[in-house]
Design a protein around this motif. Sequence first.
Motif, short mmCIF file in Angstrom:
data_model
loop_
_atom_site.label_atom_id
_atom_site.label_comp_id
_atom_site.label_asym_id
_atom_site.label_seq_id
_atom_site.Cartn_x
_atom_site.Cartn_y
_atom_site.Cartn_z
N ASN A 247 -22.54 2.22 13.47
CA ASN A 247 -23.72 1.58 14.04
C ASN A 247 -24.27 2.34 15.24
N ASP B 32 -23.72 2.44 5.63
CA ASP B 32 -23.21 3.04 6.87
C ASP B 32 -21.68 3.06 6.93
N LYS C 196 -30.70 5.69 10.12
CA LYS C 196 -29.24 5.71 10.29
C LYS C 196 -28.48 6.32 9.13
MG MG Z 1 -23.22 -1.52 10.18
#
Ligand code: MG
Length: 463
Positions: free
Chosen positions: A232, A107, A27
């Motif tokens: 996310n 993130d 990610k």
């Molecule tokens: Mg997150």
Amino acid sequence: MARVENSRYVIILAAGKGTRMKSKLYKVLHPVAGKPMVEHIVDQVEQTGPSEIVTIVGHGAEAIKQHLGDRTQYALQQEQLGTGHAVMQADNLLGGKKGTTLVITGDTPLLTAETLTNLFDYHQGKNASATILTAQAEDPTGYGRIIRDHLGIVEKIVEQKDASEEEARVKEINTGTFCFDNQALFTALSKLNTNNAQGEYYLTDIIEIMKGEGATIAAYRMDDFDEAMGINDRVALAKANKIMCHRLNKMHMMNGVTFVDPENTYIDEGVVIGSDTVIEAGVCIKGATKIGTDCYISSGTEIVDSVIKDNVKINHSVVEESTIHSYADVGPFAHIRPNAEIGERVHIGNFVEIKNATIDEDTKVGHLTYVGDAKLGKDINVGCGVVFVNYDGKDKHQTIVGDQVFIGSGSNLIAPLTIGNQTVIAAGSTITEDVKEHDLAIGRARQINKEDYAKKFPYFEGK
Ligand code: MG
Ligand code: UD1
């Protein structure tokens, strides 16, 4: 009471896989404006003046280390048991130290150094054990909620999955970024448990633990929710790209660049553009690209890792890993492939492909031509449909063309080949031998006209 221990530390959480991204790429390596999210974070936290940065890695550890190099230290989280567990992995590196520790998730790529510096300052000013960076969300879905008592004092953070209906209605969210007194942080971490909906060690739970022990908990609410966005899934990723794009384009406009349609123009982070350059809609400028002043980049153009000097015009074209000098013009529909150097005032016209070639000042390559593995001198005229035949099926060969050469249309120049200054290549020639200065080379079959033969041609039956 002024603190003596003013050292700043940063812990970046980047060990998660990012299941919700449904991606082979970890990610925090997904790019926003061309740069991995976690690199944005490092860029920003570096500006807050920390004495140490520790990145917690797990999934994709090697790839992340490759991107960040020695800009940070690393601690490995073998198993991803939650954000609290991730922070625990920094114990060996930071555990006993005095100072303030910023914990930030990998993130949240839109957070700026300015906000993080404000958070540090606010935290140190409040003399708190923990300060949560919070934001007011229109739609708080997915975020941890900040639960305050009737006096407005922070009690705890409750994750979405653990929240009661009433708690879920709270719109003040945890951005995932905190400042902690470093020693208080590691002491509290050891008291975490996994009694929650996800069975994880939540970092967010240490607020309640600290609070229970009488520590001062502060919250610094930032104004701009967008800046706090956690990525996310791909929907959030697209949104973050949009916001970053808006931010970057605004910066370029403030620097004097004209955007015809900034909402639909995509400039990577780190690209430099000079003033009075005009960028039309649908342009993508990527990587380590530098564009000078007074250029005109028309719609649909893509420029990657290239240097464009001043007063260059690029029309609906693709330019990769190349340099284009001042007053040159390219396109429409040209492809400048890696390692091309296009000289001053050079004209590259429509449907021309240039690869691994230098083209000196004032040369014109106007139409439907391939130039590969070549050195072209100054003031050359390359006709229409010329092919620099560079590949024999196994190796690539070079063609060198001197200054002021006239290359007739439809010629094939079969490399390796050297063509001298002020020569002429007759149109339609296939050239296999060197041509010396002032010569005219002609390499084509002589024409024969056969009288009345056309009448036998089936096409004319019945005409
Ligand atoms: Mg997150
Ligand atoms: C987290 C917060 C939530 C907050 C939100 C802000 C917790 C429990 N929840 O939720 O309150 O509103 O961020 O965006 O802290 N990571 C690890 N190791 C792990 C788990 C996660 O390093 O074991 C890293 C991930 O790589 C990621 C970051 O921690 O960079 C946050 O994890 P993520 O799963 O995105 O947490 P959220 O559900 O967004």
